[in-house]
Design an enzyme around this catalytic site. Structure first.
Site, PDB file in Angstrom:
ATOM      1  N   GLY A   1      -7.252   0.512  -1.803  1.00  0.00           N
ATOM      2  CA  GLY A   1      -7.215  -0.850  -2.328  1.00  0.00           C
ATOM      3  C   GLY A   1      -6.886  -1.894  -1.291  1.00  0.00           C
ATOM      4  O   GLY A   1      -6.790  -3.086  -1.619  1.00  0.00           O
TER       5      GLY A   1
ATOM      6  N   GLY B   1       0.819  -1.196   0.000  1.00  0.00           N
ATOM      7  CA  GLY B   1       0.000   0.000   0.000  1.00  0.00           C
ATOM      8  C   GLY B   1       0.858   1.252   0.000  1.00  0.00           C
ATOM      9  O   GLY B   1       2.057   1.223   0.298  1.00  0.00           O
TER      10      GLY B   1
ATOM     11  N   GLU C   1      -0.757  -1.851  -6.739  1.00  0.00           N
ATOM     12  CA  GLU C   1      -1.463  -0.669  -7.253  1.00  0.00           C
ATOM     13  C   GLU C   1      -0.468   0.432  -7.596  1.00  0.00           C
ATOM     14  O   GLU C   1      -0.374   0.882  -8.725  1.00  0.00           O
ATOM     15  CB  GLU C   1      -2.430  -0.108  -6.195  1.00  0.00           C
ATOM     16  CG  GLU C   1      -3.338  -1.103  -5.555  1.00  0.00           C
ATOM     17  CD  GLU C   1      -3.836  -0.581  -4.241  1.00  0.00           C
ATOM     18  OE1 GLU C   1      -5.026  -0.253  -4.153  1.00  0.00           O
ATOM     19  OE2 GLU C   1      -3.038  -0.483  -3.291  1.00  0.00           O
TER      20      GLU C   1
ATOM     21  N   GLY D   1       2.474   4.712   1.170  1.00  0.00           N
ATOM     22  CA  GLY D   1       2.859   5.263   2.457  1.00  0.00           C
ATOM     23  C   GLY D   1       4.274   4.899   2.858  1.00  0.00           C
ATOM     24  O   GLY D   1       4.907   4.006   2.300  1.00  0.00           O
TER      25      GLY D   1
ATOM     26  N   ASN E   1      -8.360   9.072   5.002  1.00  0.00           N
ATOM     27  CA  ASN E   1      -8.228   9.088   3.545  1.00  0.00           C
ATOM     28  C   ASN E   1      -9.225   8.175   2.846  1.00  0.00           C
ATOM     29  O   ASN E   1      -9.776   8.527   1.820  1.00  0.00           O
ATOM     30  CB  ASN E   1      -6.811   8.680   3.137  1.00  0.00           C
ATOM     31  CG  ASN E   1      -5.758   9.620   3.681  1.00  0.00           C
ATOM     32  OD1 ASN E   1      -6.031  10.791   3.935  1.00  0.00           O
ATOM     33  ND2 ASN E   1      -4.560   9.117   3.871  1.00  0.00           N
TER      34      ASN E   1
END
Length: 497
Positions: free
Chosen positions: A382, A263, A288, A265, A378
């Site tokens: 996904g 993810g 992603e 970050g 946020n």
């Protein structure tokens, strides 16, 4: 230069200013806009829309792939353009408006949005505003640094506004793999069988008559906001590397692992970067967002191929990568997010999903989105697509927040995005909890002993043991379950002196 990027001569007459293109957007419209984690976003027309709204008020429903760059969400919020927003955002000003109830935010799994559009549960889209690196001789659109939902927006919209961004490398052409699933219930399986499968077009196939306007821009993507690796994220990466090594020793994995997803970050990016220090090789990604860590692993000789939906990089990494893009291009592909995040593909490929938790509870339920159960951060993004369907679903987080005043592991999370059934591994800087095949009481002990910060460990174990004395398959003290959050709201800390 323009003729090289707009190779269908008849479309050159469609070039207009951003202000002229923005004037096409009317009150009440549904707008699909390109952009996925600050990459490949429309950069001129939405800003012109915000400027116009200050003197000519109007409101829209805005659908994107994920978060936008260039403060677009902030400007549209301040201009009161946004009535509804979906499926993901990461802007402080917009977040505040959502939590005040001024903007209706639909938080959605990123694989689902286009399915809702395709089945007429949402839409129709009046205008798609999409960034492109080029338009082909046939009038097809070559996306830039993200695909996200923009390919489907362009196909499904009544009209299209294209931003041709001259700062996006022309070498992006050929990078993309645009595939659209067929109609239900006769849809055939998506033929992505390896990370490097190419099953679609290198462009978005559209009717060029739908292009209403073209705006020429020359502005780079916003840089990612990833922070440097620190002691905690390095420790998390070390715990995970040791876990993978142990899985290899037990014969569950080999040194190429399984396709990796991370993810967006700092923590997830740092964890992937840390894999460069392990014994692993010929790694693959099915993810992603391709972040700095993707290219760090390429440069370290550890990564063989990466499939994603966007490329989101820091300034330094972007300068390095795009200055020598041919070195990476044959090892990359960008897909629509409904393919990068497709549950069946994720499960079939056996993806190892690594995502970040805002907080989690002693049984492994994860909150990714809501502060104190009420205030949106946020969005789920996904993470749910991967957590539910991954071969291994891993969540990482630092054990403390707010300078040690808050524990990221609590008795009960006030909002659940990922249930305990979808969470296999928890990792903090303190250690790793392997929750596979454990009952709730076993999971709690594993998490408390291995992942909780020492300053909160005794209090959490006390809560758990007292709950067990009362009984139940998943023991809780309902009168205390959310007391840590309540105490923090009142005093600023979860510590109880």
């Amino acid at each position: 230069m323009i003729a090289d990027r707009i190779r269908r001569p008849a479309l050159l007459d469609k070039i207009v200013s951003a202000e002229e293109a923005a004037a096409l957007i009317k009150d009440g419209m549904i707008i699909g806009m390109s952009g996925f984690t600050r990459a490949g976003d429309a950069k001129a027309v939405p800003i012109a829309m915000a400027a116009r709204a200050h003197t000519e008020p109007f409101k829209i429903t805005l659908i994107t792939g994920a978060s936008l760059g260039h403060d677009v969400d902030r400007m549209l919020t301040e201009a009161k353009v946004l009535a509804r927003r979906m499926p993901f955002q990461a802007d402080r000003t917009l977040r505040a408006a959502i939590n005040r109830g001024e903007v209706m935010f639909i938080d959605q799994h990123l694989s689902e949005t286009v399915e809702h559009l395709r089945s007429n549960q949402l839409g129709p889209i009046d205008y798609a505003i999409v960034e492109a690196a080029a338009i082909t001789e046939e009038g097809n659109i070559v996306p830039s640094t993200s695909v996200g939902n923009s390919a489907s927006f362009a196909v499904l919209a009544k009209k299209i506004i294209v931003e041709i961004n001259l700062s996006q490398p022309a070498e992006l052409e050929g990078l993309h793999d645009i595939y659209f699933p067929g109609k239900r219930p006769t849809r055939v399986p998506i033929p992505v069988v390896t990370c490097d499968s190419r099953v679609g077009f290198p462009f978005v196939p559209i009717d060029p008559e739908k292009i209403a306007a073209i705006v020429v821009t020359d502005e780079k993507d916003s840089a990612s906001t990833i922070e440097p690796q620190d002691a905690d994220t390095s420790a998390i990466a070390s715990h995970l590397i040791r876990f993978f090594e142990d899985e290899v020793e037990k014969g569950r994995l080999d040194l190429t692992l399984q396709p990796l997803q991370a993810g967006i970050g700092t923590i997830a990016n740092s964890v992937l970067t840390g894999l460069a220090d392990g014994p692993f090789h010929h790694l693959r990604m099915y993810s992603e967002v391709l972040q700095d860590s993707t290219f760090d692993l390429f440069d370290a000789g550890k990564l063989a191929f990466a499939s994603g939906s966007s490329i989101t990089l820091s300034t330094a990494c972007a300068d390095r990568v795009f200055a020598d893009f041919h070195k990476y291009k044959e090892h990359l592909v960008l897909r629509p997010q409904e393919i990068s995040n497709h549950p069946e593909v994720i499960r079939r490929l056996g993806v190892i999903g690594i995502n970040t938790a805002l907080e989690l509870d002693i049984y492994g339920n994860v909150n990714s989105t809501h502060v104190n159960g009420t205030h949106m951060m946020n969005g789920i993004g996904g993470s749910g697509d991967f957590a539910r369907n991954a071969f291994l679903s891993i969540f990482v987080t630092k054990s403390l927040a707010k300078d040690g005043k808050l524990s990221s592991i609590v008795p009960m999370v006030p909002h659940v995005d990922h249930t305990e059934h979808d969470v296999d591994i928890i990792v903090t800087e303190n250690g790793l909890a392997d929750l596979r095949e454990l009952a709730p009481r076993e999971r709690a002990r594993e998490i408390i002993q291995n992942c909780v910060h020492p300053s909160f460990r005794e209090a959490l174990m006390s809560y758990f043991e007292r709950a067990c004395a009362r009984g139940g398959h998943t023991p809780h003290l309902l009168e205390e379950a959310l007391s840590w959050h309540i105490h923090a709201q009142a005093t600023g800390t979860m510590h109880k002196s």
